[in-house]
Design a protein around this motif. Structure first.
Motif, PDB file in Angstrom:
ATOM      1  N   UNK A  30       0.494  -1.359  -0.356  1.00 37.05           N
ATOM      2  CA  UNK A  30       0.005   0.257  -0.206  1.00 37.05           C
ATOM      3  C   UNK A  30       0.624   1.486   0.175  1.00 37.05           C
ATOM      4  N   UNK A  31       0.662   2.916  -0.824  1.00 36.27           N
ATOM      5  CA  UNK A  31       1.617   3.415  -0.889  1.00 36.27           C
ATOM      6  C   UNK A  31       0.752   4.864   0.060  1.00 36.27           C
ATOM      7  N   UNK A  32       1.209   4.882   0.866  1.00 39.67           N
ATOM      8  CA  UNK A  32       1.111   6.381   1.216  1.00 39.67           C
ATOM      9  C   UNK A  32       1.648   7.516   0.493  1.00 39.67           C
ATOM     10  N   UNK A  33       0.501   8.421   0.194  1.00 39.11           N
ATOM     11  CA  UNK A  33       0.656   9.431  -1.056  1.00 39.11           C
ATOM     12  C   UNK A  33      -0.346  10.088  -0.810  1.00 39.11           C
ATOM     13  N   UNK A  34       0.719  11.452  -0.340  1.00 36.96           N
ATOM     14  CA  UNK A  34      -0.243  12.758  -0.050  1.00 36.96           C
ATOM     15  C   UNK A  34       0.458  13.285  -2.009  1.00 36.96           C
ATOM     16  N   UNK A  35      -0.635  14.458  -2.045  1.00 39.68           N
ATOM     17  CA  UNK A  35      -0.177  14.905  -3.554  1.00 39.68           C
ATOM     18  C   UNK A  35       2.103  15.632  -3.671  1.00 39.68           C
ATOM     19  N   UNK A  36       1.822  15.774  -4.966  1.00 42.47           N
ATOM     20  CA  UNK A  36       3.673  14.976  -5.303  1.00 42.47           C
ATOM     21  C   UNK A  36       3.383  17.216  -6.096  1.00 42.47           C
ATOM     22  N   UNK A  37       3.701  17.509  -4.638  1.00 43.64           N
ATOM     23  CA  UNK A  37       3.712  18.723  -4.342  1.00 43.64           C
ATOM     24  C   UNK A  37       4.910  19.103  -3.096  1.00 43.64           C
ATOM     25  N   UNK A  38       5.001  20.785  -2.950  1.00 42.34           N
ATOM     26  CA  UNK A  38       5.210  21.073  -2.221  1.00 42.34           C
ATOM     27  C   UNK A  38       4.275  21.445  -0.849  1.00 42.34           C
ATOM     28  N   UNK A  39       4.923  21.314   0.143  1.00 45.50           N
ATOM     29  CA  UNK A  39       3.488  22.255   0.647  1.00 45.50           C
ATOM     30  C   UNK A  39       3.357  23.363   0.798  1.00 45.50           C
ATOM     31  N   UNK A  40       1.761  23.220   1.059  1.00 44.68           N
ATOM     32  CA  UNK A  40       1.483  24.428   1.012  1.00 44.68           C
ATOM     33  C   UNK A  40       1.039  25.203  -0.634  1.00 44.68           C
ATOM     34  N   UNK A  41       1.517  24.497  -1.552  1.00 41.70           N
ATOM     35  CA  UNK A  41       1.969  24.863  -3.333  1.00 41.70           C
ATOM     36  C   UNK A  41       0.446  24.274  -4.180  1.00 41.70           C
ATOM     37  N   UNK A  42       0.334  24.201  -5.565  1.00 35.92           N
ATOM     38  CA  UNK A  42      -0.822  24.088  -5.130  1.00 35.92           C
ATOM     39  C   UNK A  42      -0.700  22.022  -6.380  1.00 35.92           C
ATOM     40  N   UNK A  43      -1.523  21.666  -5.759  1.00 37.40           N
ATOM     41  CA  UNK A  43      -1.489  19.576  -6.669  1.00 37.40           C
ATOM     42  C   UNK A  43      -0.896  19.769  -8.040  1.00 37.40           C
ATOM     43  N   UNK A  44      -0.134  18.712  -8.409  1.00 36.52           N
ATOM     44  CA  UNK A  44      -0.016  18.697 -10.050  1.00 36.52           C
ATOM     45  C   UNK A  44      -0.999  18.081 -10.416  1.00 36.52           C
ATOM     46  N   UNK A  45      -1.041  18.394 -11.366  1.00 37.19           N
ATOM     47  CA  UNK A  45      -2.238  17.764 -12.537  1.00 37.19           C
ATOM     48  C   UNK A  45      -1.686  16.764 -13.747  1.00 37.19           C
ATOM     49  N   UNK A  46      -0.258  17.129 -13.486  1.00 35.33           N
ATOM     50  CA  UNK A  46       0.357  16.929 -14.863  1.00 35.33           C
ATOM     51  C   UNK A  46       1.469  16.562 -14.496  1.00 35.33           C
ATOM     52  N   UNK A  47       2.847  15.312 -15.466  1.00 33.29           N
ATOM     53  CA  UNK A  47       3.318  15.218 -15.572  1.00 33.29           C
ATOM     54  C   UNK A  47       5.379  16.539 -14.707  1.00 33.29           C
ATOM     55  N   UNK A  48       4.663  17.376 -15.783  1.00 33.35           N
ATOM     56  CA  UNK A  48       5.716  17.967 -15.730  1.00 33.35           C
ATOM     57  C   UNK A  48       5.088  18.933 -14.475  1.00 33.35           C
ATOM     58  N   UNK A  49       3.903  19.078 -13.912  1.00 32.34           N
ATOM     59  CA  UNK A  49       3.796  20.109 -12.831  1.00 32.34           C
ATOM     60  C   UNK A  49       4.856  19.289 -11.934  1.00 32.34           C
ATOM     61  N   UNK A  50       5.164  18.127 -11.510  1.00 31.64           N
ATOM     62  CA  UNK A  50       4.773  17.304 -10.357  1.00 31.64           C
ATOM     63  C   UNK A  50       7.178  17.766 -10.636  1.00 31.64           C
ATOM     64  N   UNK A  51       7.382  17.950 -11.941  1.00 31.87           N
ATOM     65  CA  UNK A  51       9.036  18.092 -12.400  1.00 31.87           C
ATOM     66  C   UNK A  51       9.530  19.548 -11.257  1.00 31.87           C
ATOM     67  N   UNK A  52       8.373  20.003 -11.897  1.00 30.98           N
ATOM     68  CA  UNK A  52       9.029  21.253 -11.789  1.00 30.98           C
ATOM     69  C   UNK A  52       8.953  22.260  -9.839  1.00 30.98           C
ATOM     70  N   UNK A  53       8.015  20.752  -9.522  1.00 29.91           N
ATOM     71  CA  UNK A  53       8.604  21.206  -8.127  1.00 29.91           C
ATOM     72  C   UNK A  53       9.751  20.117  -7.453  1.00 29.91           C
ATOM     73  N   UNK A  54       9.382  18.978  -8.232  1.00 34.09           N
ATOM     74  CA  UNK A  54      10.004  18.264  -7.102  1.00 34.09           C
ATOM     75  C   UNK A  54      11.438  17.740  -8.295  1.00 34.09           C
ATOM     76  N   UNK A  55      12.195  18.166  -8.560  1.00 27.52           N
ATOM     77  CA  UNK A  55      13.162  18.460  -9.526  1.00 27.52           C
ATOM     78  C   UNK A  55      14.208  17.727  -8.552  1.00 27.52           C
ATOM     79  N   UNK A  56      14.986  16.990  -8.527  1.00 24.53           N
ATOM     80  CA  UNK A  56      15.997  17.020  -7.792  1.00 24.53           C
ATOM     81  C   UNK A  56      16.285  16.204  -6.221  1.00 24.53           C
ATOM     82  N   UNK A  57      14.406  16.054  -6.497  1.00 24.36           N
ATOM     83  CA  UNK A  57      14.617  15.697  -4.514  1.00 24.36           C
ATOM     84  C   UNK A  57      13.619  14.149  -5.179  1.00 24.36           C
ATOM     85  N   UNK A  58      13.672  13.873  -6.383  1.00 24.12           N
ATOM     86  CA  UNK A  58      13.043  12.159  -6.872  1.00 24.12           C
ATOM     87  C   UNK A  58      13.660  11.622  -7.725  1.00 24.12           C
ATOM     88  N   UNK A  59      13.764  10.115  -8.085  1.00 19.96           N
ATOM     89  CA  UNK A  59      14.287  10.296  -9.421  1.00 19.96           C
ATOM     90  C   UNK A  59      12.775  10.277 -10.170  1.00 19.96           C
TER      91      UNK A  59
END
Ligand code: TXA
Ligand code: MG
Length: 334
Positions: free
Chosen positions: A133-162
């Motif tokens: 089972x996966x614990x999973x919050x929205x893939x954004x930095x705290x208090x920022x907008x939730x990502x609705x496409x892969x590029x938006x995840x990259x914008x916020x979390x680049x360098x932090x996950x693979x």
């Protein structure tokens, strides 16, 4: 960070990352999630670290089948079973008494855990392949907008996950509805695509969004949340705002402020707006929900001084949209 096509090979690769204690971002029908092994304390701790999320904000656990759910909770009562049968897989998160195997960090020390079964083939395939089972919050930095496409995840979390698995644009666009059943009452803790009307049809007791009688519950309960970085304000339906008000009360700027407008439907173009984006030209609330967070991010990139939001009708998923807009605008009153 690599954006991966959701091929069977890439899903297998990401499931290994999860099994080895790492994090992977993945698509769901609501927003992208940042997933980790929900039962491994160290993995869960990484989620908080990467998101810069305070540990008092608990996580949702994602399952791929009912058997996975049973290991996480003490019991599933008939009312919950009915909700599950009607709405899973789908955008409904149910809060239940947790079993001992769920780490306290996941639930912020509470005796309950929030669980959902997402309705996205990539999410389900990843959970099944990892068998965890996966614990999973929205893939954004705290208090920022939730990502609705892969590029938006990259914008916020680049360098932090693979890796982020690319499932395209999320169909729904706002986070799942969260519910808690206490006795004969179903509390909606966070509005989403499963509306109170839909819940009333399958729950025999009272359905309410008023949570003041509940103690110690702050789900997404922070008043400021999901926000763009640009100052955001909620206008009235007719968009009665003046630059003077803006300058005096909020901006204290010498120059003319650059204003963006997020509207609903069409508006006649007006000079005061430097940029206008509509959530839905045809006033379709589902389309508006799907566009909400990406619109906030587009506006954020435009060098504006203020983003003004026009309210949307508070019915069906419009309730969830207004909840997110109010949170983005919290503290900035006209
Ligand atoms: O649609 C969604 O639910 C997305 C996707 C990725 O599944 N996830 C999501 O997670 O929105 P997150 O972490 O951004 O929001 C989880 C919310 C938090 O605001 C938290 O307070 C609430 O769920 N929550 C978690 N556990 C809870 C519990 N035991 N009781 C009440 N609320 C809880
Ligand atoms: Mg979130």
């Amino acid at each position: 960070m690599k954006i991966l096509k959701p091929t069977p090979q890439n899903i297998a690769k990401c499931s290994k990352v999860i099994q080895c204690g790492g994090l992977v971002a993945f698509p769901t029908e609501t927003v992208y999630g940042l997933g980790a092994n929900a039962l491994n304390l160290k993995s869960v701790a990484k989620i908080f670290e990467v998101k810069q999320r305070p540990v008092f904000d608990p996580l949702i656990i994602h399952v791929a089948n009912k058997k996975m759910l049973q290991g996480l909770v003490k019991s599933v009562n008939p009312a919950m079973t009915r909700l599950i049968d009607c709405f899973w897989p789908g955008p409904l998160t149910i809060v239940m008494e947790k079993s001992d195997i769920v780490p306290d960090l996941v639930t912020a020390g509470m005796s309950t855990v929030a669980v959902r079964m997402p309705k996205h083939p990539v999410a389900l395939a990843l959970i099944r392949k990892a068998k965890i089972p996966l614990a999973a919050p929205s893939a954004n930095l705290f208090n920022r907008t939730s990502p609705t496409e892969a590029l938006a995840v990259q914008d916020q979390l680049d360098g932090k996950i693979d890796y982020v698995l690319d499932g395209g644009k999320c169909k729904i666009g706002v986070e799942s509805t969260i519910v808690l059943i206490q006795g004969k009452t179903l509390f909606i803790l966070r509005p989403g695509a499963i509306t109170s009307e839909m819940l009333k049809k399958v729950f025999s007791g009272r359905v309410t969004s008023t949570t003041s009688s509940l103690h110690n519950l702050q789900p997404g309960g922070l008043q400021k949340h999901y926000s763009p970085q640009t100052i955001s304000i909620l206008a009235d339906k007719k968009l009665n705002i003046t630059e003077a008000v803006l300058e005096k009360k909020i901006l204290k700027l010498k120059k003319k402020p650059r204003l963006g407008l997020v509207c609903f439907g069409r508006i006649r173009s007006q000079k005061i707006w430097d940029k206008v984006i509509t959530l839905s030209e045809t006033k379709d609330l589902n389309e508006a929900a799907a566009n909400l967070f990406s619109t906030m991010r587009r506006m954020d990139r435009m060098g504006l001084d203020v983003i003004v939001f026009q309210p949307v009708p508070e019915k069906s998923i419009g309730i969830a949209i207004m909840d997110r807009i109010r949170k983005a605008c919290f503290g900035n009153k006209l």
